[in-house]
Design a protein around this motif. Structure first.
Motif, short mmCIF file in Angstrom:
data_model
loop_
_atom_site.label_atom_id
_atom_site.label_comp_id
_atom_site.label_asym_id
_atom_site.label_seq_id
_atom_site.Cartn_x
_atom_site.Cartn_y
_atom_site.Cartn_z
N ARG A 175 1.19 -1.39 -0.15
CA ARG A 175 -0.18 -0.03 -0.01
C ARG A 175 1.25 1.58 -0.23
O ARG A 175 0.57 2.49 -1.07
CB ARG A 175 -1.13 -0.10 1.71
CG ARG A 175 -1.43 1.43 1.58
CD ARG A 175 -3.17 0.93 2.71
NE ARG A 175 -3.32 -0.23 3.27
CZ ARG A 175 -3.43 -0.97 3.55
NH1 ARG A 175 -2.54 -0.82 4.54
NH2 ARG A 175 -4.36 -2.39 3.29
N ARG A 176 1.82 1.60 0.78
CA ARG A 176 2.67 2.71 0.50
C ARG A 176 3.82 2.56 -0.67
O ARG A 176 4.07 3.96 -1.21
CB ARG A 176 3.91 2.44 1.33
CG ARG A 176 3.40 2.03 3.47
CD ARG A 176 3.15 3.58 3.48
NE ARG A 176 4.38 4.39 3.92
CZ ARG A 176 4.86 3.92 5.55
NH1 ARG A 176 4.94 4.05 6.15
NH2 ARG A 176 6.18 4.87 5.43
N ALA A 177 4.52 1.05 -1.10
CA ALA A 177 4.99 1.28 -2.57
C ALA A 177 3.79 2.18 -3.20
O ALA A 177 3.95 2.48 -4.07
CB ALA A 177 5.02 -0.25 -2.70
N ARG A 178 2.58 1.89 -3.98
CA ARG A 178 1.39 2.30 -4.58
C ARG A 178 1.34 4.12 -4.06
O ARG A 178 1.61 4.41 -5.44
CB ARG A 178 0.45 0.99 -4.39
CG ARG A 178 0.46 -0.37 -5.15
CD ARG A 178 0.79 -0.13 -6.20
NE ARG A 178 -0.63 0.43 -7.46
CZ ARG A 178 -0.64 0.28 -8.64
NH1 ARG A 178 0.12 0.01 -9.04
NH2 ARG A 178 -1.68 1.11 -9.42
N ARG A 179 1.76 4.40 -3.52
CA ARG A 179 1.74 5.33 -3.04
C ARG A 179 2.89 6.23 -3.37
O ARG A 179 2.37 6.95 -3.72
CB ARG A 179 1.15 5.38 -1.41
CG ARG A 179 0.49 7.18 -1.39
CD ARG A 179 0.67 7.32 0.84
NE ARG A 179 1.80 6.75 0.87
CZ ARG A 179 2.14 7.51 2.76
NH1 ARG A 179 1.49 7.26 3.38
NH2 ARG A 179 3.65 7.10 3.05
N ASP A 180 3.84 5.79 -2.78
CA ASP A 180 5.27 6.92 -2.84
C ASP A 180 6.13 6.03 -4.15
O ASP A 180 6.64 7.36 -4.31
CB ASP A 180 5.95 5.65 -1.76
CG ASP A 180 5.17 6.43 -0.26
OD1 ASP A 180 4.56 7.43 -0.07
OD2 ASP A 180 5.90 5.58 0.85
N CYS A 181 5.52 4.97 -4.90
CA CYS A 181 6.32 5.13 -6.19
C CYS A 181 5.61 5.16 -7.06
O CYS A 181 6.07 5.14 -8.05
CB CYS A 181 6.66 3.65 -6.18
SG CYS A 181 8.23 3.11 -4.47
N CYS A 182 3.99 5.20 -7.31
CA CYS A 182 3.20 5.17 -7.73
C CYS A 182 3.26 3.72 -8.91
O CYS A 182 3.77 2.52 -8.75
CB CYS A 182 3.30 5.92 -8.77
SG CYS A 182 3.13 7.41 -7.56
N ASP A 183 2.69 4.41 -9.68
CA ASP A 183 2.89 3.12 -11.17
C ASP A 183 4.51 2.97 -12.11
O ASP A 183 4.86 2.50 -12.88
CB ASP A 183 2.13 4.01 -12.40
CG ASP A 183 0.80 4.15 -12.12
OD1 ASP A 183 0.38 3.52 -11.19
OD2 ASP A 183 -0.17 5.01 -12.95
N LEU A 184 5.34 3.11 -10.66
CA LEU A 184 7.11 2.85 -11.47
C LEU A 184 7.07 1.82 -10.84
O LEU A 184 8.84 1.16 -11.57
CB LEU A 184 8.21 3.98 -10.63
CG LEU A 184 7.78 5.83 -11.43
CD1 LEU A 184 8.39 6.44 -10.88
CD2 LEU A 184 8.07 5.59 -13.32
N MET A 185 6.22 1.13 -10.19
CA MET A 185 7.02 -0.33 -9.43
C MET A 185 6.43 -1.18 -10.25
O MET A 185 4.64 -1.32 -11.24
CB MET A 185 5.42 -0.52 -7.99
CG MET A 185 6.20 -1.95 -7.35
SD MET A 185 5.37 -1.36 -5.68
CE MET A 185 3.56 -1.53 -5.82
N SER A 186 6.81 -1.79 -11.15
CA SER A 186 6.86 -3.11 -12.02
C SER A 186 6.71 -4.27 -10.80
O SER A 186 6.34 -5.17 -12.21
CB SER A 186 7.82 -2.71 -13.12
OG SER A 186 9.00 -3.03 -12.48
#
Length: 478
Positions: free
Chosen positions: A243-254
């Motif tokens: 949840r934190r990664a989706r917020r902080d890294c947005c759509d750059l998370m692969s």
């Protein structure tokens, strides 16, 4: 005439219609009649290996005229027996392995047209040479083929950013059960002219036709990639971390994969030279990746993100890959654990999905249920946090007979599926239904969905010659 004599007549008729170069029989077809893991070996009347769409069409017509049925096959890397023949007296395998042309790559259109028999990793390499990127990434990408990826709607590690294979397909070329050719190889992004017919064939596992070519979306290359492995206090913390990664890294998370501690043991059993990058004493691990290009500083983003979650106590320990080589080593643990499980012998492989918010609770409940029924077995749960996909595998202990192993596999599957039903999950997140999961699929299929699927099958393949026994039963099946 003996059964073998009858088969010889049929093979001779196929050869006469299609030519010796296209038809294989006898011992030459053994590799086409064995599943990827070698657990199941069957047979077929023959194997036909066309080189062009026209030859696929001719093969379908010839097979149909002889009263036989067809099992389409790509790289034969499926995990649910979807492309494994199961009637050696009536089925002909149509292998697409010779259809290996990349018809075109259009950099300005960010698209490509590729034949069904092209190996996924080879296609990705060709696209990379053109300065572009095709994001589908699977453990079997060195063997699986594009047509099979589309036919099974393959998933993989990049689903959370790029979606399933379905989201990457722009158009299809398909040979239908009567031998006619559906030419839908458009590369249009927006085309709202009624029903999108290509969607009927994506995920149909060859039951409606044979995919011979695909037009796909391409992306700008991810020039910058940051990979990290982190240790957590519990699997439930992985959900909060995501949840934190989706917020902080947005759509750059692969990629965002969870693994248990036993993953490292299994990976090192398969690849002994693998060196542990960190302690193996944490209850849960996440392997995450963010990527991008242009002006974005990916390394700084990963560093700042991990600093924040470690300060908050959500992540207990972690390591960031300092090079592409180190990143590859981290991914080898994720890939090697599958090889390690295979080395321990036959076991239950599941591919299920649940709502993301309930993933940790499902794993805890399902593992507890399995251990209550089968305390001598080992549970290995891992998968893709971002899309709720869990591979909860069950490894029987060593020293059992083949029959005892199968009993435990069947019992574990029944236990896990019962828990899955309580969580409103799916028995197949990305592998498909095939023959292996058909009974479980049909027993859970609501009446209206069954009617719709049967009506589509009847309309396109009224004689049920395409991949019989896969996904659905015909009216004559028991």
């Amino acid at each position: 005439m003996s059964a073998s004599g009858s088969l010889d007549v049929v093979v001779n008729a196929l050869t006469a219609a299609l030519g010796e170069d296209l038809v294989l029989s006898g011992q030459a077809i053994e590799r086409f009649c064995r599943d990827w893991h070698g657990d199941v070996t069957t047979g077929a009347v023959a194997v036909v290996r066309p080189r062009t769409t026209a030859e696929v069409s001719a093969a379908v017509r010839a097979i149909r005229t002889l009263g036989l049925t067809i099992v389409p096959q790509g790289g034969n890397t499926g995990l649910v027996l979807g492309c494994t023949p199961d009637d050696p007296t009536r089925q002909v395998v149509v292998s697409l392995e010779r259809m290996t042309s990349v018809r075109r790559i259009d950099a300005d259109d960010f698209s490509a047209v590729v034949e069904a028999g092209v190996i996924l990793s080879d296609f990705k390499d060709r696209v990379e040479e053109a300065g572009l990127y095709f994001p589908l990434a699977l453990g079997a990408q060195g063997s699986c083929r594009i047509g099979g990826n589309v036919s099974t709607n393959a998933g993989g590690i990049n689903v959370l950013r790029y979606g399933m294979t379905r989201e990457l397909v722009l158009g299809l070329e398909v040979v239908l059960p009567d031998g006619s050719i559906f030419d839908g190889l458009s590369t249009l992004r927006k085309d709202n002219r009624g029903v999108d017919l290509k969607q009927l064939f994506i995920g149909a596992e060859g039951t409606l036709g044979i995919i011979t070519a695909v037009s796909v979306k391409l992306m700008p290359p991810a020039e910058k990639v940051a990979t990290a492995l982190v240790g957590l206090a519990a699997l439930s913390d992985a959900i909060e971390l995501y949840r934190r990664a989706r917020r902080d890294c947005c759509d750059l998370m692969s990629a965002f994969e969870f693994m248990p501690p036993v993953a490292f043991t299994l990976a090192q059993e398969a690849i002994p030279d693998l060196a542990m990058p960190m302690s193996a004493d944490y209850p849960a691990y996440v392997l995450m990746e963010i990527s991008g290009s242009g002006l974005v500083d990916i390394d700084d983003l990963m560093q700042r993100f991990l600093e924040g979650v470690m300060e908050d106590g959500l992540v207990l320990d972690g390591v960031i890959a300092a090079s592409r080589g180190q990143a590859k080593s981290l991914w080898l643990f994720r890939e090697g654990m599958n090889e390690g499980q295979a080395k321990r012998g036959a076991h239950l492989r599941t591919d299920v999905s649940v709502p993301l918010s309930r993933l940790a609770a499902f794993v805890e409940t399902a593992e507890a249920a399995v251990m209550a029924h089968l305390p001598d077995c080992t549970c290995v749960s891992y998968g893709h946090v971002g899309d709720g996909n869990v591979h909860l595998n069950v490894l029987p202990p060593g020293g059992l007979s083949a029959g005892e192993v199968q009993q435990r596999i069947y019992a574990a599957k029944s236990v896990i599926n019962a828990v899955l039903d309580d969580f409103a999950g799916s028995i197949s997140a990305e592998h498909g239904i095939g023959r292996l999961k058909k009974a479980d699929f049909l027993s859970r299929l609501p009446a209206v969905q069954r009617q719709l699927l049967t009506a589509i099958k009847q309309a396109i393949d009224p004689d049920w010659i395409m991949n019989p026994g896969c996904q659905l039963n015909s009216d004559t099946d028991s």
